[in-house]
Design an enzyme around this catalytic site. Sequence first.
Site, PDB file in Angstrom:
ATOM      1  N   CYS A 394      33.445  38.354  37.560  1.00  0.00           N
ATOM      2  CA  CYS A 394      34.635  37.302  37.471  1.00  0.00           C
ATOM      3  C   CYS A 394      36.095  37.603  37.301  1.00  0.00           C
ATOM      4  O   CYS A 394      35.895  38.959  37.066  1.00  0.00           O
ATOM      5  CB  CYS A 394      34.917  36.200  36.165  1.00  0.00           C
ATOM      6  SG  CYS A 394      34.786  37.761  34.727  1.00  0.00           S
ATOM      7  N   CYS A 395      37.420  37.357  37.438  1.00  0.00           N
ATOM      8  CA  CYS A 395      38.594  37.732  37.135  1.00  0.00           C
ATOM      9  C   CYS A 395      39.357  37.274  36.374  1.00  0.00           C
ATOM     10  O   CYS A 395      38.887  35.846  35.991  1.00  0.00           O
ATOM     11  CB  CYS A 395      39.001  38.684  38.151  1.00  0.00           C
ATOM     12  SG  CYS A 395      39.535  37.923  39.558  1.00  0.00           S
ATOM     13  N   ALA A 396      40.366  36.734  36.251  1.00  0.00           N
ATOM     14  CA  ALA A 396      41.666  36.233  36.085  1.00  0.00           C
ATOM     15  C   ALA A 396      41.686  34.386  36.625  1.00  0.00           C
ATOM     16  O   ALA A 396      41.306  33.551  35.433  1.00  0.00           O
ATOM     17  CB  ALA A 396      43.083  36.248  35.577  1.00  0.00           C
TER      18      ALA A 396
END
Length: 467
Positions: A394-396
């Site tokens: 995941c990231c933003a």
Amino acid sequence: MTNERLRIRADQLPLPPGPKPNWLAPLLLAGMGALFFTSYAWSNWLASQRVDIPSLYFAWERHIPFIPWTILPYWSIDFFYAGSFFLWSTRAMLLTHAKRLLAAQLISVACFVAFPLRFAFEHPPAHGWAGTLFTLLGGFDKPFNQAPSLHISLLLILWVAYAARARGGWRWLLHGWFALIGVSVLTTYQHHFIDVPSGWLAGCLCVFAFPLSEPTGRALRCEQTRRIARCYGIGAAAMALLSLAIVRDTLAAGLLLAWTALALACVAQQYHAGRPDGLGKQADGTFPMASWCLLAPYLCGAFFNARWWTRGQPGASRVAEGLWLGRFPTAAELRRTGANAVLDLTAELPRLVRPSVYRCIPVLDLTVPSESDLRVAVDTIHAWQADGRTVLVCCALGYSRSALVAAAWLADQSPQPVAPSQLLAQLRAARPGVTLGPRSMEGLAAYMSTKRNQTEHRPLSGVDDAI
């Protein structure tokens, strides 16, 4: 907000062992003490030469009671100040602590000289031992120097230093007494409320600017990080100017804008330095208290911005068996994927959930993970999957930083050479919002080339034994 986020923490990666302070501690204490009284008296004298010094306070502050005995915790900060120089086991740590104290002194005195403020209320009389302490205090502490409260700035720095060493019941006693010191600036009629949060932020800035930990990883400065730094710098300047324009008319809004300006300025500096670890995110996904307090407007803005751009879209998308790609997950989103391992690529978002296994490889927003970051990330995924885990990367947004890691993992999984454009198409089929710009594609191609060269030069099985 969890207790873990609010807890005052020791820095996780102490500076390497070095010479012990020994004689340096008392020498610094003497020098800093002399500087404290000299600069404080000088700024008081300058303020006293002016006329019509303003006051900034809320109407409700007139209902704050005057409690004479709280002069004792107010004075006790001097004891903690002197003792703090003898807490450190290495010279480097002592010097870092001294830099924090010096920075707080310089920031406060500069503000006292540039924007002097006056305490507006009359001091009720105090008697007995409390009256004696008030008389001693009045000998050098005049009612001109208010915001930011140097008392509060020093309190924050000392709180961090002592809390890192207190254990068990002593830790709770320390927190209680230091909280009482913070309240005492109001109940002894030494400061107005505005001085408290401004002093707290000044202290947080000093802790943030002079960490006790070594940087993790190397700086990744490039034209992209410098351009983003300029954008944040312009935003910080705009917020600061707007704050100055409205603070007299709307005190609360002015303070909020000033806080936002300070947070954006700190973010701009970290982008300019190219340091993903500079925002303070730790290996377990949490932020230390100083980063939380200082950067809260930015951290909250980053979270809501991510939710806005991914509104109406799935939080995570299945890329392959055992691998999901998505935005920074909530507990509900993590349960939906069935993932029990999270690889987090954000530097700007605090961990929201507690998966069975978690790892953070911080990458600044709108930048590209380095080739070494990609190698570590892909190796981590392989290791987790070998243990039978389902992984969420995941990231933003789940569209760029994490997508690049997922593409590198897909390249490793492919039995035949594959073009980066094919990997991008495969990701977009699973998660349509994925966007890998030219620099991301170049990074992916470099990673694939390095892996291919390593494979081609790997010795054949049994060759080493035969030599």
